[in-house]
Design an enzyme around this catalytic site. Structure first.
Site, PDB file in Angstrom:
ATOM      1  N   LYS A 298      -7.351   7.099  -0.618  1.00 29.32           N
ATOM      2  CA  LYS A 298      -7.082   6.634  -1.980  1.00 29.32           C
ATOM      3  C   LYS A 298      -5.698   6.008  -2.079  1.00 29.32           C
ATOM      4  O   LYS A 298      -5.538   4.916  -2.641  1.00 29.32           O
ATOM      5  CB  LYS A 298      -7.197   7.800  -2.969  1.00 29.32           C
ATOM      6  CG  LYS A 298      -7.036   7.382  -4.428  1.00 29.32           C
ATOM      7  CD  LYS A 298      -6.946   8.570  -5.352  1.00 29.32           C
ATOM      8  CE  LYS A 298      -5.576   9.193  -5.311  1.00 29.32           C
ATOM      9  NZ  LYS A 298      -5.381  10.246  -6.342  1.00 29.32           N
TER      10      LYS A 298
ATOM     11  N   ASP B  66     -10.259   7.761  -7.859  1.00 33.93           N
ATOM     12  CA  ASP B  66      -9.687   9.048  -8.259  1.00 33.93           C
ATOM     13  C   ASP B  66     -10.696   9.770  -9.147  1.00 33.93           C
ATOM     14  O   ASP B  66     -11.855   9.358  -9.251  1.00 33.93           O
ATOM     15  CB  ASP B  66      -8.352   8.838  -8.976  1.00 33.93           C
ATOM     16  CG  ASP B  66      -8.514   8.177 -10.338  1.00 33.93           C
ATOM     17  OD1 ASP B  66      -9.628   7.687 -10.652  1.00 33.93           O
ATOM     18  OD2 ASP B  66      -7.534   8.135 -11.101  1.00 33.93           O
TER      19      ASP B  66
END
Length: 232
Positions: free
Chosen positions: A120, A138
């Site tokens: 991420k 997320d």
């Protein structure tokens, strides 16, 4: 979500926010990398509060290393998991200097070799700093992708792959910013604000959340006596 609805879904998000970006504050690629590394299990507001103190003092790998662990922890102590993040940031700075001439690398593989940098974080840096059409999933994006039916998936990687495959190319570079901000402020976890959602018509979520009822304010004093016949 039907295939024909994906393009208008993103067109509506784009119309409301033509140039979306991260809410983390930064002025260099290294500052961005640092802020994203610190943001795991923390809010952008909290990270910004800490980095506003840190970056004027140390905003390069050399300067961060020169601070040392104890001083750096002092700047980061308000952030969740600050001790672990301090160690990761110091180790990352050392690797940047040893292997990359102090510069943030431009490849996913090199970024993910940095301590505290996962997929991420790498995707955020690749997208925001280097303009690559990556999607950083997320918790907000995971929720929005599943709730709307845009890209259902049980894991961030599954959702990421679904979004990359489904989002029209012209919207992909900004897709994760739009979805994150939409999840943060409109499609919230406990009570999605469907009544003010610009993409509700294309969303699979049912039943849509109605507007909150306006609280009834009962008059007091002389006005109350006129309505109820009782003395105020």
């Amino acid at each position: 979500m039907k295939d024909r609805d994906v393009a208008p879904f993103f067109a509506a998000l784009a119309a409301g926010n033509p140039h979306p970006t991260t809410e983390l504050e930064y002025t260099s690629v290294f500052e961005l990398l640092t802020a994203v590394l610190l943001s795991a299990q923390a809010t952008d507001v909290g990270v910004n509060r800490a980095t506003r103190r840190l970056f004027p003092i140390a905003n390069t790998p050399q300067a961060i290393l020169a601070l040392g662990q104890e001083a750096l922890e002092g700047y980061l102590s308000s952030i969740n998991l600050f001790r672990t993040k301090t160690r990761h940031l110091l180790a990352t700075c050392a690797i940047l200097l040893e292997r990359h001439g102090g510069q943030v690398p431009r490849t996913r593989e090199a970024l993910e070799e940095l301590p505290g940098v996962g997929r991420k974080t790498a995707n955020v840096v690749l997208n925001t700093a280097f303009g690559q059409a990556t999607v950083a999933v997320d918790t907000h994006i995971l929720r929005v992708a599943n709730r709307t039916g845009l890209a259902p998936g049980a894991t961030p990687l599954a959702v990421e792959r679904g979004l990359v495959a489904r989002v029209p190319p012209e919207y992909l570079p900004n897709a994760h910013h739009w979805l994150l901000l939409h999840g943060r402020y409109v499609c919230q976890a406990r009570t999605p604000r469907c009544w003010e959602c610009v993409v509700a018509r294309w969303c699979d979520y049912e039943p849509k959340t109605p507007p909150p009822k306006q609280a009834t304010t009962w008059p007091t004093g002389p006005a109350a006596s006129r309505l109820t016949g009782r003395a105020p």
